[in-house]
Design an enzyme around this catalytic site. Structure first.
Site, PDB file in Angstrom:
ATOM      1  N   HIS A 185       2.123   4.485  -2.892  1.00 46.41           N
ATOM      2  CA  HIS A 185       2.306   5.930  -2.709  1.00 46.41           C
ATOM      3  C   HIS A 185       3.697   6.363  -3.158  1.00 46.41           C
ATOM      4  O   HIS A 185       3.862   7.374  -3.844  1.00 46.41           O
ATOM      5  CB  HIS A 185       2.127   6.306  -1.240  1.00 46.41           C
ATOM      6  CG  HIS A 185       0.722   6.224  -0.743  1.00 46.41           C
ATOM      7  ND1 HIS A 185      -0.325   6.848  -1.355  1.00 46.41           N
ATOM      8  CD2 HIS A 185       0.203   5.593   0.355  1.00 46.41           C
ATOM      9  CE1 HIS A 185      -1.441   6.623  -0.673  1.00 46.41           C
ATOM     10  NE2 HIS A 185      -1.145   5.855   0.364  1.00 46.41           N
ATOM     11  N   HIS A 243       0.845  -1.197   0.000  1.00 43.15           N
ATOM     12  CA  HIS A 243       0.000   0.000   0.000  1.00 43.15           C
ATOM     13  C   HIS A 243       0.884   1.252   0.000  1.00 43.15           C
ATOM     14  O   HIS A 243       0.689   2.169  -0.816  1.00 43.15           O
ATOM     15  CB  HIS A 243      -0.891  -0.032   1.246  1.00 43.15           C
ATOM     16  CG  HIS A 243      -1.759   1.170   1.429  1.00 43.15           C
ATOM     17  ND1 HIS A 243      -3.120   1.127   1.305  1.00 43.15           N
ATOM     18  CD2 HIS A 243      -1.460   2.464   1.759  1.00 43.15           C
ATOM     19  CE1 HIS A 243      -3.637   2.330   1.531  1.00 43.15           C
ATOM     20  NE2 HIS A 243      -2.637   3.166   1.810  1.00 43.15           N
ATOM     21  N   GLU A 244       1.865   1.288   0.901  1.00 43.17           N
ATOM     22  CA  GLU A 244       2.755   2.447   0.996  1.00 43.17           C
ATOM     23  C   GLU A 244       3.696   2.538  -0.209  1.00 43.17           C
ATOM     24  O   GLU A 244       4.025   3.639  -0.660  1.00 43.17           O
ATOM     25  CB  GLU A 244       3.565   2.388   2.291  1.00 43.17           C
ATOM     26  CG  GLU A 244       2.734   2.472   3.555  1.00 43.17           C
ATOM     27  CD  GLU A 244       1.874   3.724   3.596  1.00 43.17           C
ATOM     28  OE1 GLU A 244       2.329   4.787   3.109  1.00 43.17           O
ATOM     29  OE2 GLU A 244       0.744   3.648   4.105  1.00 43.17           O
ATOM     30  N   ASP A 260      -6.172   8.573   3.360  1.00 44.55           N
ATOM     31  CA  ASP A 260      -5.927   8.865   1.951  1.00 44.55           C
ATOM     32  C   ASP A 260      -7.117   9.575   1.310  1.00 44.55           C
ATOM     33  O   ASP A 260      -6.951  10.441   0.448  1.00 44.55           O
ATOM     34  CB  ASP A 260      -5.634   7.568   1.188  1.00 44.55           C
ATOM     35  CG  ASP A 260      -4.288   6.980   1.567  1.00 44.55           C
ATOM     36  OD1 ASP A 260      -3.356   7.762   1.834  1.00 44.55           O
ATOM     37  OD2 ASP A 260      -4.161   5.748   1.603  1.00 44.55           O
TER      38      ASP A 260
END
Length: 391
Positions: free
Chosen positions: A80, A76-77, A172
């Site tokens: 980003h 997930h990170e 987010d």
């Protein structure tokens, strides 16, 4: 859950796992504590769902779930981080924490479009992982270890994806809301503040939702744990939202930080001038600061406003200006064009009460003709925090 714009000046705390794509990856001690709790708690759940498994094997499955969860949060990170890099934003580190993770970026997104893309890619990754887990559920036999793990990975990733798109900072979805408000109004900081207030609504709704589930459920230890987790999450969200609101207010004033515009007009006096004479000339000229010159007309010291004010009036004719002045050294000289984070960096690196601002080259001995004025640290602090009390 996720706050992708956090900054850790001293580096993220915890254990460094290594680098991925050149990005340092850390796991916090809070995550390690949570991992132990999940391993044992989920191991007990596995024993109930798969009674044929031995106790050590059930706990091994619990630990396997922790590893899968860690990989999910990391991906997930990483979404980003990769998206940020594609848009020219450097990434300092990725950190995994108890309530999720964060990606530390070198600077803010330059446009609303970039902000929207960076914010939504993380939940998109979690949604893809959840759908992939759901696909595994369709092909593995029910009642197996693989089915148990696939179910948990599917549920956790889909919950993270849905929860993270809720429109409130620090989630987010809050960043996405900020981007939309920024695009509509042209004001990034208004978007930050409004998304922060929305984050407080999300925090309150999270706590109320967990309490509602507890009341609607039969109760017991499991329901109580849900309330505790919900309360911790609500506190985290409320604190993050409050930080966003304060940050939005501060950042709006941050654009006003400019050395040349903040500099007070300075009275230039020769070394050895009595303080009483300086006071008289300041009153006549309306100057806001005093610069001491040597015999050749070169600035050599800056008068401390607080030190000068502390001298009793009856002593002022006998005290020279040099007594209440600080010797001018290179790091106390700032170019007039210095602005925003460059001003803050200079002040934080070399704390002082006054700085000489010049419009020419910044050297060890600036010429008097180049003096723009004096930047007083109290003026800068009051600009950024108007409610500040000077002691």
């Amino acid at each position: 859950m996720d706050d992708s714009t956090r900054s850790a000046a001293g580096g993220p705390p915890g254990v460094r796992l290594g680098r991925v794509l050149g990005i340092p990856v850390h796991v916090s001690l809070s995550w390690l504590v949570l991992a132990a709790l999940i391993t044992f708690r989920y191991g007990e759940v596995v024993q109930g769902n798969l009674p044929e498994l031995a106790v050590p094997a059930a706990y091994a499955v619990g630990f396997g779930f922790v590893l899968c969860l860690m990989v999910s949060v990391f991906l997930h990170e990483l979404g980003h981080a990769v998206t940020s890099r594609l848009h020219g934003i450097g990434v300092r580190a990725i950190s995994l924490e108890m309530l999720g993770g964060f990606t530390e970026m070198e600077r803010e997104s330059p446009t609303p479009r970039v902000e929207l893309a960076v914010s939504l890619v993380g939940p998109a990754v979690s949604a893809v992982l959840g759908l992939a887990g759901w696909g595994v559920l369709l092909v593995v036999p029910p009642g197996s270890v693989a089915h148990e793990l696939a179910f948990q990975i599917t549920a956790s990733n889909l919950i993270v994806a849905v929860f993270n798109v809720l429109p409130g900072l620090p989630l987010d979805g809050g960043r996405a809301l900020r981007a939309l408000i920024w695009a509509a109004t042209g004001d990034r900081y208004l978007g930050t503040r409004l998304a922060g207030y929305a984050g407080r609504v999300v925090a309150a709704a999270t706590l109320l939702g967990c309490l509602w589930l507890y009341v609607r459920s039969p109760g017991g230890a499991g329901g109580f744990i849900v309330v505790i987790v919900g309360a911790v999450l609500a506190v985290f969200l409320w604190a993050g939202a409050g930080q966003a609101i304060r940050g939005g207010r501060l950042a709006a004033r941050f654009d006003l930080v400019h050395a040349g515009r903040l500099a007070r007009p300075a009275l230039q006096v020769p070394s050895g001038t009595p303080l009483a004479e300086v006071g008289r000339r300041v009153a006549e000229t309306g100057a806001g600061a005093v610069v001491v010159l040597d015999g050749g007309g070169t600035p050599v010291a800056l008068v401390s406003e607080h030190a000068a004010a502390a001298v009793p009036a009856e002593r002022a004719p006998w005290v020279t200006v040099d007594t209440v002045a600080r010797t001018l050294v290179p790091h106390l000289v700032l170019p007039a064009a210095l602005a925003r984070e460059d001003v803050m960096r200079a002040v934080q690196t070399h704390p002082a009460s006054e700085y000489l601002v010049v419009d020419g080259p910044v050297g060890a001995r600036p010429a008097a003709a180049h003096i723009v004025g004096v930047l007083v640290a109290d003026d800068l602090a009051n600009l950024l925090d108007p409610k500040r009390t000077i002691r």
